[in-house]
Design an enzyme around this catalytic site. Sequence first.
Site, PDB file in Angstrom:
ATOM      1  N   PHE A 115       0.843  -1.178   0.000  1.00  0.00           N
ATOM      2  CA  PHE A 115       0.000   0.000   0.000  1.00  0.00           C
ATOM      3  C   PHE A 115       0.889   1.241   0.000  1.00  0.00           C
ATOM      4  O   PHE A 115       2.113   1.143   0.055  1.00  0.00           O
ATOM      5  CB  PHE A 115      -0.919  -0.003   1.228  1.00  0.00           C
ATOM      6  CG  PHE A 115      -1.749  -1.259   1.359  1.00  0.00           C
ATOM      7  CD1 PHE A 115      -2.990  -1.343   0.760  1.00  0.00           C
ATOM      8  CD2 PHE A 115      -1.277  -2.361   2.057  1.00  0.00           C
ATOM      9  CE1 PHE A 115      -3.757  -2.499   0.860  1.00  0.00           C
ATOM     10  CE2 PHE A 115      -2.021  -3.519   2.163  1.00  0.00           C
ATOM     11  CZ  PHE A 115      -3.268  -3.592   1.566  1.00  0.00           C
TER      12      PHE A 115
ATOM     13  N   SER B  13      -7.118  -7.756  -0.991  1.00  0.00           N
ATOM     14  CA  SER B  13      -6.482  -7.184   0.193  1.00  0.00           C
ATOM     15  C   SER B  13      -6.881  -5.718   0.328  1.00  0.00           C
ATOM     16  O   SER B  13      -6.725  -4.944  -0.615  1.00  0.00           O
ATOM     17  CB  SER B  13      -4.964  -7.290   0.085  1.00  0.00           C
ATOM     18  OG  SER B  13      -4.552  -8.637   0.096  1.00  0.00           O
TER      19      SER B  13
ATOM     20  N   CYS C 119      -3.692  -4.976   6.962  1.00  0.00           N
ATOM     21  CA  CYS C 119      -4.127  -5.519   5.672  1.00  0.00           C
ATOM     22  C   CYS C 119      -5.057  -6.690   5.950  1.00  0.00           C
ATOM     23  O   CYS C 119      -4.659  -7.681   6.567  1.00  0.00           O
ATOM     24  CB  CYS C 119      -2.904  -5.975   4.877  1.00  0.00           C
ATOM     25  SG  CYS C 119      -3.301  -6.894   3.379  1.00  0.00           S
TER      26      CYS C 119
ATOM     27  N   THR D 284      -8.321  -9.381   4.449  1.00  0.00           N
ATOM     28  CA  THR D 284      -8.795 -10.067   3.249  1.00  0.00           C
ATOM     29  C   THR D 284     -10.307 -10.012   3.157  1.00  0.00           C
ATOM     30  O   THR D 284     -10.999 -10.347   4.125  1.00  0.00           O
ATOM     31  CB  THR D 284      -8.336 -11.538   3.254  1.00  0.00           C
ATOM     32  OG1 THR D 284      -6.903 -11.575   3.306  1.00  0.00           O
ATOM     33  CG2 THR D 284      -8.813 -12.268   2.006  1.00  0.00           C
TER      34      THR D 284
ATOM     35  N   ALA E  20      -8.237 -12.101  13.000  1.00  0.00           N
ATOM     36  CA  ALA E  20      -7.811 -13.201  13.858  1.00  0.00           C
ATOM     37  C   ALA E  20      -7.162 -12.694  15.145  1.00  0.00           C
ATOM     38  O   ALA E  20      -6.927 -11.484  15.317  1.00  0.00           O
ATOM     39  CB  ALA E  20      -6.841 -14.102  13.096  1.00  0.00           C
TER      40      ALA E  20
ATOM     41  N   HIS F  21       1.223  -4.465   7.769  1.00  0.00           N
ATOM     42  CA  HIS F  21       1.561  -5.298   8.924  1.00  0.00           C
ATOM     43  C   HIS F  21       1.831  -4.376  10.109  1.00  0.00           C
ATOM     44  O   HIS F  21       2.914  -3.788  10.224  1.00  0.00           O
ATOM     45  CB  HIS F  21       2.790  -6.169   8.627  1.00  0.00           C
ATOM     46  CG  HIS F  21       2.585  -7.077   7.459  1.00  0.00           C
ATOM     47  ND1 HIS F  21       3.628  -7.636   6.754  1.00  0.00           N
ATOM     48  CD2 HIS F  21       1.456  -7.518   6.850  1.00  0.00           C
ATOM     49  CE1 HIS F  21       3.160  -8.389   5.773  1.00  0.00           C
ATOM     50  NE2 HIS F  21       1.838  -8.330   5.812  1.00  0.00           N
TER      51      HIS F  21
ATOM     52  N   THR G  79       4.512  12.195   7.901  1.00  0.00           N
ATOM     53  CA  THR G  79       5.909  12.546   8.133  1.00  0.00           C
ATOM     54  C   THR G  79       6.101  12.911   9.595  1.00  0.00           C
ATOM     55  O   THR G  79       5.319  13.700  10.145  1.00  0.00           O
ATOM     56  CB  THR G  79       6.340  13.727   7.243  1.00  0.00           C
ATOM     57  OG1 THR G  79       6.180  13.366   5.871  1.00  0.00           O
ATOM     58  CG2 THR G  79       7.803  14.087   7.487  1.00  0.00           C
TER      59      THR G  79
END
Length: 209
Positions: free
Chosen positions: A2, A40, A47, A49, A67, A105, A156
Amino acid sequence: MFTGLVSDVGRIVAASAGDKLRRFRIASAYDPASIALGASIACSGPCLTAVGSGPREGGSWFDVDVAAETLARTNAAGWGEGTRLNLERSLKIGDELGGHIVTGHVDGVAEIAAREEVTGGGKGGPTARFVLRAPAELMRFIAEKGSITLDGTSLTVNAVEGDTFSVLLIPHTLAVTTWGDRRAGDRVNLEVDLMARYAARLVEAGQGR
């Protein structure tokens, strides 16, 4: 992959309970024909699904399963019906890389320590400075003028001091993301810059020789 450029703000319209797995239905403005099973989508950082999708008035809905690992590492455990999420579709070859490389992640959760309205009176509204407190183990990856992803938004770093850092959000970003609603005490998902992570690992490896 991404970029951290939010393309829509979705809203959770249904949520299941569970300690190890939760399913969320998210309403969005995306074209339902563009959401394939298994797609995704970054949802305020992580991220996730798409395990189901369909049309709705004004756009589409899609389901995601979250999860236990994601529930433990992110702020997703606090999501519920009505929660607004910053959404971004996965990067395609040839797309403009306007933010920075984001994996989806999440490394941990930062807490907003303060919000300060910096300017006012402009046509676009005020600019806001946020001071955030990050877990100690992640602060070594955060550098002044470096990139960071907070709730799926590429930002930033303006300054780093002790266990805190600050970011400045312009009126446009406040208007088109969930950041306009953010206040002191809120917890946001944090992903450190991928290059900073590898640079730190190379330094560690060199010191271990």
